[in-house]
Design a protein around this motif. Structure first.
Motif, short mmCIF file in Angstrom:
data_model
loop_
_atom_site.label_atom_id
_atom_site.label_comp_id
_atom_site.label_asym_id
_atom_site.label_seq_id
_atom_site.Cartn_x
_atom_site.Cartn_y
_atom_site.Cartn_z
N VAL A 1 0.83 -1.21 0.00
CA VAL A 1 0.00 0.00 0.00
C VAL A 1 0.86 1.26 0.00
N ASN B 1 -3.52 -12.15 -0.06
CA ASN B 1 -2.83 -11.98 1.23
C ASN B 1 -1.91 -13.14 1.60
N GLY C 1 3.43 -1.94 4.33
CA GLY C 1 2.02 -1.98 4.70
C GLY C 1 1.48 -3.32 5.17
N MET C 2 2.13 -4.44 4.82
CA MET C 2 1.52 -5.75 5.09
C MET C 2 1.26 -5.99 6.58
N VAL C 3 0.04 -6.41 6.85
CA VAL C 3 -0.43 -6.39 8.24
C VAL C 3 0.24 -7.43 9.15
N ARG D 1 3.74 -6.52 10.25
CA ARG D 1 3.66 -5.29 11.06
C ARG D 1 3.22 -5.62 12.49
N THR E 1 -1.15 -1.40 15.43
CA THR E 1 -1.90 -0.38 14.69
C THR E 1 -2.99 -1.00 13.82
N VAL E 2 -4.19 -1.06 14.37
CA VAL E 2 -5.33 -1.56 13.57
C VAL E 2 -5.92 -0.38 12.81
N TYR E 3 -6.07 -0.54 11.50
CA TYR E 3 -6.65 0.54 10.68
C TYR E 3 -8.17 0.39 10.65
N GLN F 1 -12.86 -5.43 9.43
CA GLN F 1 -12.60 -5.96 8.08
C GLN F 1 -11.92 -7.32 8.20
N ARG G 1 -9.79 -10.75 6.35
CA ARG G 1 -8.90 -11.21 5.30
C ARG G 1 -8.74 -12.71 5.45
N ILE H 1 -9.36 -8.36 11.36
CA ILE H 1 -8.06 -7.76 11.71
C ILE H 1 -7.97 -7.58 13.24
N TYR I 1 -7.01 5.48 8.01
CA TYR I 1 -6.04 5.49 6.93
C TYR I 1 -5.51 6.90 6.68
N ASP J 1 -10.44 0.84 1.95
CA ASP J 1 -10.08 -0.50 2.39
C ASP J 1 -11.23 -1.44 2.06
N ARG K 1 -12.16 -9.84 1.95
CA ARG K 1 -11.55 -10.32 0.71
C ARG K 1 -11.22 -11.81 0.84
N1 UDP Z 1 -3.93 -3.21 8.37
C1 UDP Z 1 -4.01 -2.79 9.69
N2 UDP Z 1 -2.88 -2.31 10.29
C2 UDP Z 1 -1.67 -2.25 9.66
C3 UDP Z 1 -1.60 -2.69 8.31
C4 UDP Z 1 -2.75 -3.15 7.69
O1 UDP Z 1 -5.07 -2.82 10.32
O2 UDP Z 1 -0.69 -1.84 10.29
C5 UDP Z 1 -5.16 -3.75 7.75
C6 UDP Z 1 -5.51 -3.13 6.40
O3 UDP Z 1 -6.28 -1.98 6.58
C7 UDP Z 1 -6.29 -4.23 5.73
C8 UDP Z 1 -5.66 -5.50 6.27
O4 UDP Z 1 -4.95 -5.11 7.46
O5 UDP Z 1 -7.63 -4.20 6.11
C9 UDP Z 1 -4.69 -6.16 5.32
O6 UDP Z 1 -3.77 -5.19 4.89
P1 UDP Z 1 -2.52 -5.54 4.01
O7 UDP Z 1 -1.85 -4.25 3.65
O8 UDP Z 1 -1.69 -6.59 4.68
O9 UDP Z 1 -3.12 -6.22 2.70
P2 UDP Z 1 -4.36 -5.78 1.76
O10 UDP Z 1 -5.45 -6.71 2.13
O11 UDP Z 1 -4.66 -4.36 2.01
O12 UDP Z 1 -3.86 -6.04 0.39
#
Ligand code: UDP
Length: 323
Positions: free
Chosen positions: A82, A178, A189-191, A194, A206-208, A213, A215, A251, A273, A283, A287
């Motif tokens: 991201v 994912n 950015g990968m959750v 992180r 850090t939950v966005y 949501q 995954r 998440i 975000y 977001d 998915r």
């Molecule tokens: N996310 C989060 N905190 C972070 C990074 C990502 O909450 O520090 C959330 C992001 O908003 C998304 C999910 O985790 O809903 C997966 O994000 P990622 O970037 O890993 O992959 P994406 O599904 O966006 O391709």
């Protein structure tokens, strides 16, 4: 076989390289070492069947001899994450379009089979349901910074299919959902990496958004096995496959699992975000792949569940810290 892996020093690429070397192939990893690194392939640098070539897929001249050398090409090189997509849109689009265009044109010139890595992002903004390969792809969203990656990858898929249909080029297209595991960096950015790094460092998780949501995470080793099997399956040529798992988690629950597994007392915080990227980010609420097709073609079954994946990622980060 001689096998070229573009993006071979990247996260998925480096795991693929190891599997291909284990199977006795000669492997060249072609990588510009941006999101990828020498570190990712340090375990195979001394392997006699391996060579790391530093190069950019946007530059046809550097790429050409390696496509000519190869019997098969796995095209994984891409600008992704991201953060990269949002902050460096020109670099992202040119890498993802021109790079794939070069790989396909050269594969066509030397008649080499190619696997093209695409993404679940091509489904764009969709309603909440398990996504099938026959569902609509991106066509609606116009916010360039958010959707350029999806748009470029959708174009890559079209180009690969055009080479297949018009010129009989053997291509296989995969949409990764994912994919996670050791060596993935949280820098872009990968959750999962992180959260694990944050938990181990005692930093806030850090939950966005609201964290509701969901995954569906796939272990990188499962994804690698899937693409190797697809390349060996003649029926898969000219087809698109979701590569993912059916396991769904929110998440918020992911954050809790990471805390439980690491024994960390990091607080969970919620961020918008906008706070992170200074720009609104659309977001996806959900998915999830429908993986009926890949099961039918190669009998694919994910073997490592989320708990298993997290254990491996935690182990990886702990090891990194000790080094
Ligand atoms: N996310 C989060 N905190 C972070 C990074 C990502 O909450 O520090 C959330 C992001 O908003 C998304 C999910 O985790 O809903 C997966 O994000 P990622 O970037 O890993 O992959 P994406 O599904 O966006 O391709």
């Amino acid at each position: 076989m001689n096998i070229l892996v573009t993006g071979g020093a990247g996260f998925i690429g480096s795991h693929l390289v190891e599997s291909l070397l284990d199977a006795g192939h000669q492997v060249v990893a072609f990588d510009n070492l941006t999101t990828g690194s020498r570190e990712n392939v340090k375990g195979v640098l001394a392997h006699p069947g391996f060579r790391l070539v530093e190069g950019d897929v946007r530059e046809e001249v550097t790429l050409e001899p390696w496509v000519e050398w190869a019997d098969q090409v796995y095209h994984l090189a891409a600008a992704l994450g991201v953060k990269t997509i949002m902050e460096k849109a020109v670099y992202s689009i040119t890498t993802n379009i021109r790079g794939t265009e070069n790989v396909l044109a050269l594969a066509d010139k030397y008649r080499k089979k190619v696997l093209v890595a695409s993404t679940s992002e091509v489904y764009g903004k969709h309603s909440n349901h398990a996504l099938k390969e026959t569902d609509d792809r991106i066509y609606g969203p116009t916010t360039i910074r958010r959707w350029n990656y999806a748009g470029a990858k959708a174009m890559d898929e079209f180009l690969a299919l055009a080479y297949h249909q018009e010129r009989g080029l053997p291509v296989v297209i995969v949409r990764f959902f994912n994919t996670v595991g050791p060596r993935q960096t949280g820098q872009y950015g990968m959750v999962v990496p992180r959260f694990v790094r944050q938990a181990l460092a005692g930093e806030p998780i850090t939950v966005y958004g609201d964290g509701n949501q969901t995954r569906s995470f796939t272990y990188v080793g499962d994804a690698v096995r899937a693409i190797i099997d697809l390349m060996a399956c003649p029926r898969a040529e000219g087809e698109i496959f979701n590569v993912g798992s059916g396991q769904v988690i929110s998440i918020n629950d992911l954050a809790r699992e990471v805390l439980a597994l690491t024994g960390s007392s990091s607080p969970i915080i919620h961020l918008d975000y906008e706070e992170v990227y200074g720009n609104s980010f659309e977001d996806m609420q959900e998915r999830t792949p429908d993986i009926t097709k890949i099961k039918e073609y190669i009998g694919f079954e994910p073997r490592v569940d989320l708990k298993g994946i997290l254990v491996k990622v935690v182990e990886y980060f702990r090891e990194q810290e000790r080094l």
